[in-house]
Design a protein around this motif. Sequence first.
Motif, PDB file in Angstrom:
ATOM      1  N   LEU A   4     -10.525  11.216  -1.257  1.00 55.67           N
ATOM      2  CA  LEU A   4     -12.034   9.842  -1.254  1.00 55.67           C
ATOM      3  C   LEU A   4     -12.860  10.817  -2.073  1.00 55.67           C
ATOM      4  CD1 LEU A   4     -10.831   7.653   1.124  1.00 55.67           C
ATOM      5  CD2 LEU A   4      -9.822   7.347  -0.858  1.00 55.67           C
ATOM      6  N   GLU A   5     -13.915   9.919  -3.033  1.00 63.01           N
ATOM      7  CA  GLU A   5     -15.495  11.327  -3.538  1.00 63.01           C
ATOM      8  C   GLU A   5     -15.954  10.008  -3.468  1.00 63.01           C
ATOM      9  OE1 GLU A   5     -15.019  13.549  -6.334  1.00 63.01           O
ATOM     10  OE2 GLU A   5     -17.118  13.744  -6.267  1.00 63.01           O
ATOM     11  N   LEU A  86     -32.097  -4.042   0.481  1.00 54.33           N
ATOM     12  CA  LEU A  86     -31.802  -3.337   1.454  1.00 54.33           C
ATOM     13  C   LEU A  86     -33.011  -3.233   2.693  1.00 54.33           C
ATOM     14  CD1 LEU A  86     -30.160  -0.379  -1.114  1.00 54.33           C
ATOM     15  CD2 LEU A  86     -29.177  -1.132   1.521  1.00 54.33           C
ATOM     16  N   LYS A  87     -32.043  -2.992   3.608  1.00 54.60           N
ATOM     17  CA  LYS A  87     -33.649  -2.357   4.563  1.00 54.60           C
ATOM     18  C   LYS A  87     -33.908  -1.092   5.162  1.00 54.60           C
ATOM     19  CE  LYS A  87     -32.559  -6.819   6.815  1.00 54.60           C
ATOM     20  NZ  LYS A  87     -32.025  -7.786   7.856  1.00 54.60           N
ATOM     21  N   PRO A  88     -34.311  -0.421   6.368  1.00 49.66           N
ATOM     22  CA  PRO A  88     -35.305   1.132   6.418  1.00 49.66           C
ATOM     23  C   PRO A  88     -33.843   0.976   7.360  1.00 49.66           C
ATOM     24  CG  PRO A  88     -37.004   0.127   6.182  1.00 49.66           C
ATOM     25  CD  PRO A  88     -35.974  -0.837   5.735  1.00 49.66           C
ATOM     26  N   GLU A  89     -33.201  -0.124   7.691  1.00 50.09           N
ATOM     27  CA  GLU A  89     -32.502   0.255   8.647  1.00 50.09           C
ATOM     28  C   GLU A  89     -31.189   0.793   8.637  1.00 50.09           C
ATOM     29  OE1 GLU A  89     -34.603  -1.968   8.726  1.00 50.09           O
ATOM     30  OE2 GLU A  89     -33.630  -3.889   9.621  1.00 50.09           O
ATOM     31  N   ASP A  90     -31.108   0.313   7.032  1.00 50.45           N
ATOM     32  CA  ASP A  90     -29.449   0.898   6.336  1.00 50.45           C
ATOM     33  C   ASP A  90     -29.630   2.468   6.160  1.00 50.45           C
ATOM     34  OD1 ASP A  90     -29.988  -2.416   4.863  1.00 50.45           O
ATOM     35  OD2 ASP A  90     -28.413  -1.737   6.178  1.00 50.45           O
ATOM     36  N   THR A  91     -30.657   2.590   6.046  1.00 53.96           N
ATOM     37  CA  THR A  91     -30.351   4.299   5.707  1.00 53.96           C
ATOM     38  C   THR A  91     -29.815   4.637   6.892  1.00 53.96           C
ATOM     39  OG1 THR A  91     -32.677   4.317   5.464  1.00 53.96           O
ATOM     40  CG2 THR A  91     -31.425   6.636   5.994  1.00 53.96           C
ATOM     41  N   ALA A  92     -28.359   5.751   5.420  1.00 48.81           N
ATOM     42  CA  ALA A  92     -27.331   6.772   6.752  1.00 48.81           C
ATOM     43  C   ALA A  92     -26.689   7.184   5.378  1.00 48.81           C
ATOM     44  CB  ALA A  92     -26.490   5.910   7.334  1.00 48.81           C
ATOM     45  N   ALA A  93     -25.678   8.155   6.456  1.00 43.17           N
ATOM     46  CA  ALA A  93     -24.900   8.267   4.756  1.00 43.17           C
ATOM     47  C   ALA A  93     -24.243   7.624   4.848  1.00 43.17           C
ATOM     48  CB  ALA A  93     -24.135   9.653   5.909  1.00 43.17           C
ATOM     49  N   TYR A  94     -23.127   7.156   4.314  1.00 42.99           N
ATOM     50  CA  TYR A  94     -22.112   6.361   3.571  1.00 42.99           C
ATOM     51  C   TYR A  94     -20.743   7.086   2.922  1.00 42.99           C
ATOM     52  CZ  TYR A  94     -25.272   2.718   4.350  1.00 42.99           C
ATOM     53  OH  TYR A  94     -26.419   1.906   4.595  1.00 42.99           O
ATOM     54  N   TYR A  95     -19.677   6.270   4.080  1.00 46.76           N
ATOM     55  CA  TYR A  95     -18.081   7.080   3.586  1.00 46.76           C
ATOM     56  C   TYR A  95     -17.441   5.598   3.476  1.00 46.76           C
ATOM     57  CZ  TYR A  95     -20.316  11.083   6.532  1.00 46.76           C
ATOM     58  OH  TYR A  95     -21.373  11.897   6.810  1.00 46.76           O
ATOM     59  N   CYS A  96     -16.050   5.971   2.685  1.00 48.59           N
ATOM     60  CA  CYS A  96     -15.296   5.611   2.514  1.00 48.59           C
ATOM     61  C   CYS A  96     -13.778   5.505   3.031  1.00 48.59           C
ATOM     62  CB  CYS A  96     -15.026   5.181   0.618  1.00 48.59           C
ATOM     63  SG  CYS A  96     -14.245   6.468   0.380  1.00 48.59           S
ATOM     64  N   ALA A  97     -13.061   4.852   3.300  1.00 47.77           N
ATOM     65  CA  ALA A  97     -11.561   5.484   4.406  1.00 47.77           C
ATOM     66  C   ALA A  97     -10.549   4.824   3.780  1.00 47.77           C
ATOM     67  CB  ALA A  97     -12.162   5.194   5.415  1.00 47.77           C
ATOM     68  N   ALA A  98      -9.563   5.086   3.726  1.00 47.32           N
ATOM     69  CA  ALA A  98      -9.167   4.504   3.490  1.00 47.32           C
ATOM     70  C   ALA A  98      -7.053   4.334   4.430  1.00 47.32           C
ATOM     71  CB  ALA A  98      -7.997   5.534   2.544  1.00 47.32           C
ATOM     72  N   TYR A 116      -7.378   8.543   5.866  1.00 54.24           N
ATOM     73  CA  TYR A 116      -8.466   9.348   5.312  1.00 54.24           C
ATOM     74  C   TYR A 116      -9.592   9.167   4.923  1.00 54.24           C
ATOM     75  CZ  TYR A 116      -3.547  10.031   4.158  1.00 54.24           C
ATOM     76  OH  TYR A 116      -1.808  10.252   4.057  1.00 54.24           O
ATOM     77  N   TRP A 117     -10.859   9.884   4.794  1.00 55.66           N
ATOM     78  CA  TRP A 117     -12.652  10.105   4.703  1.00 55.66           C
ATOM     79  C   TRP A 117     -12.177  11.071   3.420  1.00 55.66           C
ATOM     80  CZ3 TRP A 117     -15.000   6.580   8.011  1.00 55.66           C
ATOM     81  CH2 TRP A 117     -13.891   5.745   9.162  1.00 55.66           C
ATOM     82  N   GLY A 118     -13.635   9.811   2.929  1.00 52.26           N
ATOM     83  CA  GLY A 118     -13.940  10.779   1.475  1.00 52.26           C
ATOM     84  C   GLY A 118     -15.584  11.480   1.722  1.00 52.26           C
TER      85      GLY A 118
END
Length: 127
Positions: A4-5, A86-98, A116-118
């Motif tokens: 995943l990418e 979007l809000k400042p509290e949405d700031t994060a690293a976002y990951y997809c998973a399967a 599985y994770w990106g």
Amino acid sequence: QVQLEESGGGLVPSGGSLRLSCAASERTFGSYSMGWFRQAPGKEREFVAAIGRGGISTYYADSVKGRFTISRDNAKNTLYLQMNSLKPEDTAAYYCAAKKQYVSRDAAPSGSTYDYWGQGTQVTVSS
């Protein structure tokens, strides 16, 4: 084994929008249940949204409900997360998973459900 990418992250002002993508390596992408998670610095990973294999069933964290939309295109082996207001509290690293099977509503928010994770894509929302 699917790879995943993620892509589409960036810096956006408060109230703005971004669309994240998660490209899967397998042509059997349609057999995977998919999820989006995020992790902010110093905080635990948290569930954002999940979608069933056919794209019909969707689940959201209360914090993003009404602002984010998860979708998928099985013909393109790609998962999406449209993020609006979007809000400042949405700031994060976002990951997809399967997960290569059906995932129930109860199991979807748990990171341990997925196999599985990106690598993640950074989203920064400025105030």
